[in-house]
Design an enzyme around this catalytic site. Sequence first.
Site, PDB file in Angstrom:
ATOM      1  N   ARG A 142      16.324  -1.643  -0.728  1.00 49.90           N
ATOM      2  CA  ARG A 142      17.029  -2.098   0.462  1.00 49.90           C
ATOM      3  C   ARG A 142      17.388  -3.563   0.361  1.00 49.90           C
ATOM      4  O   ARG A 142      17.984  -4.119   1.287  1.00 49.90           O
ATOM      5  CB  ARG A 142      16.114  -1.923   1.660  1.00 49.90           C
ATOM      6  N   ARG A 187      18.777  -2.871  13.472  1.00 55.42           N
ATOM      7  CA  ARG A 187      18.668  -2.280  12.124  1.00 55.42           C
ATOM      8  C   ARG A 187      20.031  -2.274  11.425  1.00 55.42           C
ATOM      9  O   ARG A 187      20.123  -2.449  10.214  1.00 55.42           O
ATOM     10  CB  ARG A 187      18.082  -0.864  12.211  1.00 55.42           C
ATOM     11  N   ARG A 204      11.659   8.736  17.316  1.00 48.80           N
ATOM     12  CA  ARG A 204      11.017   7.608  16.643  1.00 48.80           C
ATOM     13  C   ARG A 204      11.054   6.355  17.516  1.00 48.80           C
ATOM     14  O   ARG A 204      12.064   6.097  18.157  1.00 48.80           O
ATOM     15  CB  ARG A 204      11.728   7.329  15.310  1.00 48.80           C
ATOM     16  N   ARG A 226      18.515  11.949  17.616  1.00 54.87           N
ATOM     17  CA  ARG A 226      17.608  12.368  16.524  1.00 54.87           C
ATOM     18  C   ARG A 226      16.225  12.731  17.063  1.00 54.87           C
ATOM     19  O   ARG A 226      15.673  12.063  17.914  1.00 54.87           O
ATOM     20  CB  ARG A 226      17.460  11.258  15.495  1.00 54.87           C
ATOM     21  N   LYS A 277      20.534  10.015   5.075  1.00 48.34           N
ATOM     22  CA  LYS A 277      19.772  10.007   3.810  1.00 48.34           C
ATOM     23  C   LYS A 277      18.658  11.055   3.846  1.00 48.34           C
ATOM     24  O   LYS A 277      18.509  11.842   2.919  1.00 48.34           O
ATOM     25  CB  LYS A 277      19.166   8.608   3.559  1.00 48.34           C
TER      26      LYS A 277
END
Length: 221
Positions: free
Chosen positions: A89, A168, A157, A124, A14
């Site tokens: 969400r 998640r 992160r 990431r 996203k």
Amino acid sequence: MKRIILLGMPGAGKGTQAQYLTEKYQIPQISTGAMLRAEIDAGNELGKEAQKYMNAGNLVPDQLVIEMVKKRVALPDCASGFIVDGFPRTIAQADALRNVGIDIDFVIDLEVDDAEILRRMSGRRVHPASGRTYHIDFNPPKVPGKDDVTGEALVQRPDDSEETVRKRIVTYHAQTKPLVEYYLKWTAGDDPRAPRYINIHGGNTIEQVRDQVLAALEKQH
Ligand code: AP5
């Protein structure tokens, strides 16, 4: 007008695709995750509250994010469109958007399977100040560990550990995935306010996904 919602699992791409869309349409990216991380960095009460949920891989309470988004889309830079990444969400968040009269033109659903998500998250790296996102293999920075624009250090992160990512993903299936049905049902009716729903296979390369998203948006202009 391009008022766009990007739906998809954590790591579906996203944020990555939102960067292309902001460039193409010159409209702001509104990332609720980035807004919450800014509150955490500022060390205020809202940030402290949100951090507990985020580090555990849970969603922060609806009312908190709904207020944040309502205020953000009312700013003048959203007058000709915006890209919301990471909101809604939950069904309650989608209902809130609808009930306060914030219209959406397109819902883009980036569909990626769970195994691919785990592969992406471990690699990431992000530039905290701008939110620019990289991947050590699939989208590497020009200089390893450094942001392309500022040269500042990239970080991982805290919620990208494998354990939190797994949590998640579970949270996504339980609370966010039902939004696909929600938007399909709404768009199938004759409500003129209904957005258009676009499903994209998000498992392709970054550039392939970008081209598919842009083609779909232009086709439905
Ligand atoms: P948030 O920051 O929104 O995280 P997320 O939805 O979990 O999404 P991510 O940012 O992790 O992933 P992304 O889809 O943007 O993927 P990206 O482009 O970076 O939210 C964090 C937390 O805040 C939530 O868990 C929750 O607690 C809270 N929160 C936020 N919004 C909320 C809300 N509305 N309500 C309640 N709580 C909320 O890509 C991932 C990686 O893959 C990158 O390294 C990228 O380079 C790479 N990549 C991207 N596309 C591809 C591709 N096609 N091929 C290969 N690699 C790719």
